[in-house]
Design an enzyme around this catalytic site. Structure first.
Site, PDB file in Angstrom:
ATOM      1  N   GLY A  75      36.087  41.243  46.342  1.00  0.00           N
ATOM      2  CA  GLY A  75      35.019  40.284  46.657  1.00  0.00           C
ATOM      3  C   GLY A  75      33.752  40.942  47.163  1.00  0.00           C
ATOM      4  O   GLY A  75      32.858  40.268  47.658  1.00  0.00           O
ATOM      5  N   LEU A  76      33.661  42.271  47.038  1.00  0.00           N
ATOM      6  CA  LEU A  76      32.445  42.961  47.512  1.00  0.00           C
ATOM      7  C   LEU A  76      31.535  43.357  46.343  1.00  0.00           C
ATOM      8  O   LEU A  76      30.648  44.193  46.490  1.00  0.00           O
ATOM      9  CB  LEU A  76      32.813  44.190  48.346  1.00  0.00           C
ATOM     10  CG  LEU A  76      33.602  43.888  49.630  1.00  0.00           C
ATOM     11  CD1 LEU A  76      33.878  45.166  50.416  1.00  0.00           C
ATOM     12  CD2 LEU A  76      32.870  42.883  50.524  1.00  0.00           C
ATOM     13  N   SER A  78      32.204  44.889  43.431  1.00  0.00           N
ATOM     14  CA  SER A  78      32.317  46.211  42.802  1.00  0.00           C
ATOM     15  C   SER A  78      32.178  46.127  41.283  1.00  0.00           C
ATOM     16  O   SER A  78      31.577  47.005  40.664  1.00  0.00           O
ATOM     17  CB  SER A  78      33.621  46.909  43.199  1.00  0.00           C
ATOM     18  OG  SER A  78      34.694  46.287  42.575  1.00  0.00           O
ATOM     19  N   SER A  79      32.649  45.038  40.663  1.00  0.00           N
ATOM     20  CA  SER A  79      32.527  44.978  39.196  1.00  0.00           C
ATOM     21  C   SER A  79      31.061  44.851  38.792  1.00  0.00           C
ATOM     22  O   SER A  79      30.624  45.486  37.822  1.00  0.00           O
ATOM     23  CB  SER A  79      33.390  43.859  38.605  1.00  0.00           C
ATOM     24  OG  SER A  79      33.035  42.628  39.163  1.00  0.00           O
ATOM     25  N   ALA A  80      30.284  44.066  39.538  1.00  0.00           N
ATOM     26  CA  ALA A  80      28.847  43.949  39.221  1.00  0.00           C
ATOM     27  C   ALA A  80      28.150  45.283  39.449  1.00  0.00           C
ATOM     28  O   ALA A  80      27.308  45.714  38.647  1.00  0.00           O
ATOM     29  CB  ALA A  80      28.208  42.867  40.085  1.00  0.00           C
ATOM     30  N   ALA A  81      28.513  45.970  40.541  1.00  0.00           N
ATOM     31  CA  ALA A  81      27.869  47.256  40.850  1.00  0.00           C
ATOM     32  C   ALA A  81      28.196  48.285  39.759  1.00  0.00           C
ATOM     33  O   ALA A  81      27.303  49.016  39.302  1.00  0.00           O
ATOM     34  CB  ALA A  81      28.322  47.754  42.225  1.00  0.00           C
ATOM     35  N   ASP A 123      26.043  38.052  41.827  1.00  0.00           N
ATOM     36  CA  ASP A 123      26.442  39.450  42.052  1.00  0.00           C
ATOM     37  C   ASP A 123      25.501  40.412  41.324  1.00  0.00           C
ATOM     38  O   ASP A 123      25.024  41.390  41.898  1.00  0.00           O
ATOM     39  CB  ASP A 123      27.864  39.706  41.536  1.00  0.00           C
ATOM     40  CG  ASP A 123      28.927  39.100  42.432  1.00  0.00           C
ATOM     41  OD1 ASP A 123      28.613  38.136  43.139  1.00  0.00           O
ATOM     42  OD2 ASP A 123      30.068  39.593  42.414  1.00  0.00           O
TER      43      ASP A 123
END
Ligand code: PMV
Length: 289
Positions: A75-76, A78-81, A123
């Site tokens: 939920g932080l 990471s996939s978007a980053a 995100d």
């Protein structure tokens, strides 16, 4: 070879409801994901649908090395980053000439595809541009920076965003007359929060309400609830799930002097605590290593 990084993010308000056009407020946080892209003769193949899609969309052949300070599936963001940093590194390495806006849009398209059509641009906008971002029905506005002290509590229970989004969609389909007012309330509290960004006790109170509404939508988890309650008892202004829920992370907003106390409360619930603040920078080029 090109190395780019993008920050993580937390949802201060509005996750899930934002998928249905309600407003949300999210903030970029300090831990980052670093992605190095190299040209190669063979087409890229990985176990990540996000990275595979970056190569499919751009039509180039390369390999990827990732170093992440962010836990994945938590939920932080990471996939978007990973997606935004990979697209930016590909853009740089292959001189594709995409603007940063184009990268944010492409990354959103990829997230949406992986989340089976149900995703918000939150995100991907936040990790691309950094700062605090207000999202409302397709458009984004950057809010003035705030020195929020956030303690993140990671339940260490991985969640699957696509599945959680799907479960809310199911709930909405089955019980529209229950679900829609919950979403409206999340939208309303997000608008209230937008007008109180400097008032930490009021923001904390709204975070608590947001948490209860997310639990009502069915995305709570006992491990998250324990950390939320412990953080509030330790003096946080407020605490809530961040992101898709069903595991993953919670956040507590607290006074700087109480950060250690709140961290201790989270760790005593067997969560992993991490204090963080705003990252005003979004995706950026790193020195090639
Ligand atoms: O768990 P995360 O960080 O992927 O956040 C998901 C947020 C949702 O609102 C549930 C989905 C979305 O695309 O906005």
């Amino acid at each position: 070879m090109a190395t780019w990084s993008a920050p993580g993010k937390v949802f201060l308000f509005g996750e899930h409801a934002v998928v249905y056009g309600k407003p949300a407020i999210a903030m970029a946080i300090k831990p980052r994901v670093f992605v190095t892209v190299r040209r190669s003769k063979n087409p890229h193949s990985s176990r990540s649908p996000y990275i595979d899609s970056c190569f499919e969309e751009t039509g180039v052949k390369g390999s990827v090395y990732i170093h992440s300070q962010l836990p994945s599936s938590s939920g932080l963001g990471s996939s978007a980053a990973v997606t935004v940093a990979t697209l930016s590194a590909i853009n740089d390495e292959f001189d594709l000439g995409y603007s940063v806006e184009k990268i944010a849009d492409m990354a959103f398209g990829i997230e949406k595809k992986v989340q089976k059509g149900k995703a918000s641009p939150t995100d991907t906008s936040v990790v691309t541009f950094g700062g605090i971002v207000f999202i409302t029905d397709g458009s984004r506005r950057r809010l003035p920076p705030e020195q929020f002290n956030i303690v993140v509590g990671n339940s260490l229970i991985p969640h699957n965003t696509a599945k959680m989004v799907e479960s809310v969609a199911d709930f909405k389909k089955r019980y529209p007359t229950i679900c829609e007012p919950l979403m409206d309330s999340i939208g309303a509290l997000t608008i209230c929060a937008l007008h109180q960004m400097g008032d930490l006790p009021k923001l904390g109170r709204l975070m608590n309400v947001n948490h209860s509404l997310l639990e009502s939508l069915g995305v709570g988890h006992p491990a998250i609830t324990r950390m939320v309650l412990a953080s509030r008892a330790a003096g946080a202004f407020g605490a809530k799930i961040t992101g898709a829920g069903g595991g993953g992370c919670m956040i507590a907003l607290c006074a700087k002097t109480l950060k250690g106390h709140v961290e201790g409360a989270i760790e005593s619930c067997e969560g992993r605590a991490m204090s963080t603040t705003l990252d005003t920078q979004g995706v950026r080029k790193e020195k090639d290593v």
